[in-house]
Design a protein around this motif. Structure first.
Motif, short mmCIF file in Angstrom:
data_model
loop_
_atom_site.label_atom_id
_atom_site.label_comp_id
_atom_site.label_asym_id
_atom_site.label_seq_id
_atom_site.Cartn_x
_atom_site.Cartn_y
_atom_site.Cartn_z
N ASN A 55 -25.21 65.69 33.60
CA ASN A 55 -26.57 65.93 33.09
C ASN A 55 -26.99 67.36 33.42
O ASN A 55 -27.86 67.59 34.23
N PRO A 56 -26.36 68.36 32.80
CA PRO A 56 -26.64 69.77 33.11
C PRO A 56 -28.10 70.14 32.87
O PRO A 56 -28.79 69.51 32.06
N VAL A 57 -28.55 71.17 33.56
CA VAL A 57 -29.93 71.62 33.44
C VAL A 57 -30.17 72.25 32.08
O VAL A 57 -29.40 73.10 31.62
N THR A 58 -31.22 71.82 31.41
CA THR A 58 -31.57 72.36 30.11
C THR A 58 -33.06 72.64 30.07
O THR A 58 -33.81 72.24 30.95
N ASN A 59 -33.49 73.34 29.03
CA ASN A 59 -34.90 73.71 28.87
C ASN A 59 -35.60 72.73 27.94
O ASN A 59 -34.98 72.14 27.07
N ASP A 60 -36.91 72.57 28.14
CA ASP A 60 -37.66 71.67 27.28
C ASP A 60 -39.08 72.19 27.11
O ASP A 60 -39.58 72.95 27.94
N TRP A 61 -39.73 71.79 26.02
CA TRP A 61 -41.13 72.14 25.75
C TRP A 61 -41.89 70.87 25.43
O TRP A 61 -41.42 70.03 24.65
N PHE A 62 -43.07 70.70 25.99
CA PHE A 62 -43.85 69.50 25.75
C PHE A 62 -45.32 69.76 26.09
O PHE A 62 -45.66 70.75 26.73
N THR A 63 -46.19 68.86 25.66
CA THR A 63 -47.61 68.97 25.95
C THR A 63 -48.08 67.70 26.64
O THR A 63 -47.81 66.59 26.16
N MET A 64 -48.76 67.86 27.76
CA MET A 64 -49.31 66.72 28.49
C MET A 64 -50.81 66.66 28.27
O MET A 64 -51.49 67.69 28.29
N TYR A 98 -39.19 53.87 38.04
CA TYR A 98 -38.14 54.66 38.69
C TYR A 98 -37.33 53.78 39.62
O TYR A 98 -37.23 54.01 40.82
N SER A 99 -36.74 52.76 39.06
CA SER A 99 -35.97 51.77 39.82
C SER A 99 -34.61 52.35 40.24
O SER A 99 -34.21 53.44 39.81
N THR A 100 -33.93 51.60 41.09
CA THR A 100 -32.60 52.02 41.54
C THR A 100 -31.66 52.19 40.34
O THR A 100 -30.87 53.14 40.27
N ASP A 101 -31.76 51.27 39.38
CA ASP A 101 -30.90 51.35 38.19
C ASP A 101 -31.22 52.60 37.39
O ASP A 101 -30.32 53.29 36.91
N PHE A 102 -32.52 52.90 37.24
CA PHE A 102 -32.92 54.10 36.50
C PHE A 102 -32.38 55.35 37.18
O PHE A 102 -31.82 56.23 36.54
N LEU A 103 -32.55 55.43 38.51
CA LEU A 103 -32.08 56.60 39.24
C LEU A 103 -30.57 56.76 39.15
O LEU A 103 -30.05 57.87 39.02
N SER A 104 -29.86 55.64 39.19
CA SER A 104 -28.40 55.72 39.13
C SER A 104 -27.94 56.25 37.78
O SER A 104 -26.94 56.95 37.68
N ARG A 105 -28.69 55.94 36.73
CA ARG A 105 -28.33 56.47 35.40
C ARG A 105 -28.55 57.98 35.32
O ARG A 105 -27.98 58.65 34.47
N LEU A 106 -29.36 58.49 36.24
CA LEU A 106 -29.56 59.93 36.30
C LEU A 106 -28.60 60.58 37.30
O LEU A 106 -28.64 61.79 37.50
N GLY A 107 -27.78 59.75 37.93
CA GLY A 107 -26.83 60.27 38.90
C GLY A 107 -27.45 60.49 40.27
O GLY A 107 -26.91 61.26 41.08
N LEU A 108 -28.58 59.83 40.56
CA LEU A 108 -29.28 60.01 41.83
C LEU A 108 -29.19 58.75 42.68
O LEU A 108 -29.01 57.65 42.15
#
Length: 268
Positions: free
Chosen positions: A208-217, A148-158
């Motif tokens: 990056n609008p809010v969307t729904n997702d399904w997954f298994t951890m 979760y680097s600065t570059d990664f966060l910036s790509r998420l707009g954070l």
């Protein structure tokens, strides 16, 4: 995020996806007026896949590494911590030393591992130290920080602290739908958590609008110091139901819902 949990293609879709969960490396499903068709358009699907890939990659990277699991002694179980619907306490503790306790721990930990707080450096440190077995903490802190680097966060707009720009709200809410244990012994357990949730950034100018997702951890747990702690974890897509023909809410409605409805941290 899971080191050597078997088939990585199954866990990460062969793309190194990661969940905190943003809808994709770029933007996810967009907001709009009217109703969304039961099946997404190819453009929307590609967009959503993008954000999911980006986040799953970071988690997969952070969880990569040594994965030996060894049972620990019994120890006294601490009293359960009170949890509030506001989500002030990101994770509960004091889980029962049985299969149901392992499932409960896994459900709570899934919520924390795919939360907006995992992107915030200070909160991430607290979460990692609370969730993971002691001998994994130092290595995972370093790997999460790199993922979760600065570059990664910036790509998420954070920004560097994991915060969205003024007027926008970053959303990462995970909801456990069901749990099961696939392996269990006195000192170790493997639990799967089927999840859904809302992921993305709410705001008028969001990419990056809010969307729904399904997954298994899948979480490998160890009983240590009187509680279940995480040894390692991984995730894979689905099972996913057919999309409903639901009216899409505005970015403002989503942001207000996040502010008004506190997230849950205790399950089962």
């Amino acid at each position: 995020m899971s080191p050597g949990d078997g088939n990585d293609d199954d866990l990460y879709g062969g793309t190194g996806q990661t969940r905190t969960r943003l809808p994709e490396g770029g933007p996810g499903d967009g907001y709009g007026d009217g109703r969304r068709p039961a099946r997404s358009s190819s453009r929307s699907l590609i967009t959503v896949v993008g954000v999911v890939v980006l986040l799953i990659a970071a988690i997969a990277f952070a969880n990569r590494g040594d994965e030996s699991s060894s049972g620990s002694g019994d120890g006294k179980k601490p009293g359960a911590s009170a949890t509030a619907p506001t989500g002030t306490k990101a994770v509960a503790s004091g889980f029962a030393h049985d299969k149901q306790g392992a499932q409960s721990a896994a459900a709570n930990y899934a919520v924390a591992l795919v939360s907006a707080d995992i992107l915030k450096p200070d909160r991430r440190t607290e979460i990692v130290r609370q969730l993971f077995v002691a001998d994994k903490v130092a290595g995972l802190e370093a790997k999460f920080d790199k993922a979760y680097s600065t570059d990664f966060l910036s790509r998420l707009g954070l920004d560097t602290n994991g915060n969205a720009p003024a007027g926008q709200t970053y959303v990462s809410r995970t909801v456990p739908v069901g749990t099961k244990t696939t392996a269990y012994s006195d000192g170790t357990a493997t639990a799967e958590v089927w999840c859904t949730g809302a992921f993305g950034t709410a705001g008028e100018s969001t990419k990056n609008p809010v969307t729904n997702d399904w997954f298994t951890m899948t979480l490998k747990l160890r009983w240590t110091d009187g509680d279940w702690k995480v040894e390692s974890f991984s995730q894979k897509d689905g099972p996913s139901p057919v999309n409903g023909d639901n009216k899409i809410s505005s970015a403002d409605e989503i942001a207000k819902a996040v502010e008004q409805y506190g997230g849950f941290t205790y399950a089962r």
